[in-house]
Design a protein around this motif. Structure first.
Motif, PDB file in Angstrom:
ATOM      1  N   THR A 145      27.577 -26.430  90.221  1.00 29.16           N
ATOM      2  CA  THR A 145      27.799 -26.908  88.805  1.00 29.16           C
ATOM      3  C   THR A 145      27.673 -26.128  87.623  1.00 29.16           C
ATOM      4  O   THR A 145      28.336 -26.514  86.812  1.00 29.16           O
ATOM      5  N   ARG A 146      27.157 -25.231  87.475  1.00 22.78           N
ATOM      6  CA  ARG A 146      26.198 -24.017  86.638  1.00 22.78           C
ATOM      7  C   ARG A 146      27.836 -23.176  86.279  1.00 22.78           C
ATOM      8  O   ARG A 146      28.678 -23.528  85.462  1.00 22.78           O
ATOM      9  N   ALA A 147      28.197 -23.380  87.774  1.00 22.21           N
ATOM     10  CA  ALA A 147      29.482 -22.227  87.660  1.00 22.21           C
ATOM     11  C   ALA A 147      30.929 -23.285  87.326  1.00 22.21           C
ATOM     12  O   ALA A 147      32.159 -22.545  86.367  1.00 22.21           O
ATOM     13  N   LEU A 148      31.051 -24.048  87.041  1.00 19.84           N
ATOM     14  CA  LEU A 148      32.606 -24.957  87.713  1.00 19.84           C
ATOM     15  C   LEU A 148      32.053 -25.535  86.020  1.00 19.84           C
ATOM     16  O   LEU A 148      33.020 -25.781  85.035  1.00 19.84           O
ATOM     17  N   LEU A 149      30.638 -26.719  85.299  1.00 19.31           N
ATOM     18  CA  LEU A 149      30.261 -27.283  84.529  1.00 19.31           C
ATOM     19  C   LEU A 149      29.744 -26.645  83.044  1.00 19.31           C
ATOM     20  O   LEU A 149      29.821 -27.399  81.587  1.00 19.31           O
TER      21      LEU A 149
ATOM     22  N   VAL B  43      26.886 -26.125  83.687  1.00  8.88           N
ATOM     23  CA  VAL B  43      25.598 -26.719  82.895  1.00  8.88           C
ATOM     24  C   VAL B  43      24.875 -26.703  84.183  1.00  8.88           C
ATOM     25  O   VAL B  43      24.643 -26.604  85.086  1.00  8.88           O
ATOM     26  N   ASP B  44      23.073 -27.405  83.291  1.00  9.20           N
ATOM     27  CA  ASP B  44      22.199 -26.648  84.539  1.00  9.20           C
ATOM     28  C   ASP B  44      22.081 -28.208  85.279  1.00  9.20           C
ATOM     29  O   ASP B  44      22.079 -29.729  84.687  1.00  9.20           O
TER      30      ASP B  44
ATOM     31  N   ALA C  36      11.342 -39.851  87.589  1.00  7.41           N
ATOM     32  CA  ALA C  36      11.696 -38.491  87.279  1.00  7.41           C
ATOM     33  C   ALA C  36      12.417 -37.561  87.404  1.00  7.41           C
ATOM     34  O   ALA C  36      12.600 -36.761  86.303  1.00  7.41           O
ATOM     35  N   LEU C  37      13.163 -37.383  88.140  1.00 10.25           N
ATOM     36  CA  LEU C  37      14.804 -36.800  88.606  1.00 10.25           C
ATOM     37  C   LEU C  37      15.918 -36.879  86.927  1.00 10.25           C
ATOM     38  O   LEU C  37      16.594 -36.345  86.882  1.00 10.25           O
ATOM     39  N   ILE C  38      16.432 -38.090  87.315  1.00  9.56           N
ATOM     40  CA  ILE C  38      16.857 -38.787  85.990  1.00  9.56           C
ATOM     41  C   ILE C  38      16.398 -37.824  84.344  1.00  9.56           C
ATOM     42  O   ILE C  38      17.556 -37.354  83.760  1.00  9.56           O
ATOM     43  N   ALA C  39      14.725 -38.376  84.092  1.00  8.71           N
ATOM     44  CA  ALA C  39      14.410 -37.571  82.684  1.00  8.71           C
ATOM     45  C   ALA C  39      14.710 -36.264  83.131  1.00  8.71           C
ATOM     46  O   ALA C  39      15.088 -35.374  82.059  1.00  8.71           O
ATOM     47  N   TRP C  40      14.319 -35.805  84.512  1.00  6.74           N
ATOM     48  CA  TRP C  40      14.070 -34.516  84.241  1.00  6.74           C
ATOM     49  C   TRP C  40      15.862 -33.819  83.834  1.00  6.74           C
ATOM     50  O   TRP C  40      16.127 -32.793  82.944  1.00  6.74           O
ATOM     51  N   THR C  41      17.086 -34.075  84.125  1.00  2.29           N
ATOM     52  CA  THR C  41      18.234 -33.679  84.157  1.00  2.29           C
ATOM     53  C   THR C  41      18.616 -33.960  82.677  1.00  2.29           C
ATOM     54  O   THR C  41      18.955 -32.951  81.919  1.00  2.29           O
TER      55      THR C  41
END
Length: 141
Positions: free
Chosen positions: A47-51, A53-54, A121-126
């Motif tokens: 994801t970081r390599a292509l887009l 973003v983290d 939590a996963l959504i908020a973290w993202t």
């Protein structure tokens, strides 16, 4: 003669042991590898390599390697939500192993609403990791 089977509804005692052996082998391999080395055995985050973003799990390999060195501050710096997930997975494994041995144990699956809490939590973290603000830089690996 066939081996004794565990009581119905109870996991076989070898199952938690096999899972622990696999997890320990993976941790040993990760401890030997260096996720910080570009082009090394641990691949870069796609994801970081292509887009650029983290993703929610960016920093997880480095976080796990830091945990194998017992470096909790570094692990939290790489992926704090991942550290919480590892702790919950450890608790779940302990409950599973206890049940396989015939002992009653309550794991994290018994917490009402934990699935919804984890998704939130996963959504908020993202979302928080994607907001470009200096105060949130601490959340990025």
């Amino acid at each position: 003669m066939a081996p004794a089977r565990p009581a119905r509804g109870r996991p076989h005692p070898a199952a938690p042991a096999a899972a622990a052996a696999a997890a320990l082998a993976g941790c040993a391999a990760l401890a030997a590898a260096d996720p910080e080395t570009p082009g090394g055995p641990v691949p870069a985050c796609p994801t970081r390599a292509l887009l650029g973003v983290d993703c929610p799990v960016c920093g997880t390999a480095r976080m796990l390697q830091a945990l194998t060195r017992a470096d909790l501050p570094a692990a939290l710096g790489y992926n704090a939500l991942g550290v919480v997930a590892v702790a919950l997975a450890g608790w779940a494994w302990l409950a599973w192993a206890a049940r396989a041995l015939g002992r009653p144990a309550a794991g994290p699956a018994r917490i009402p609403g934990l699935g919804r809490i984890a998704v939130a939590a996963l959504i908020a973290w993202t979302v928080l990791r994607l907001i470009p603000h200096p105060a949130l830089d601490v959340l990025r690996p």
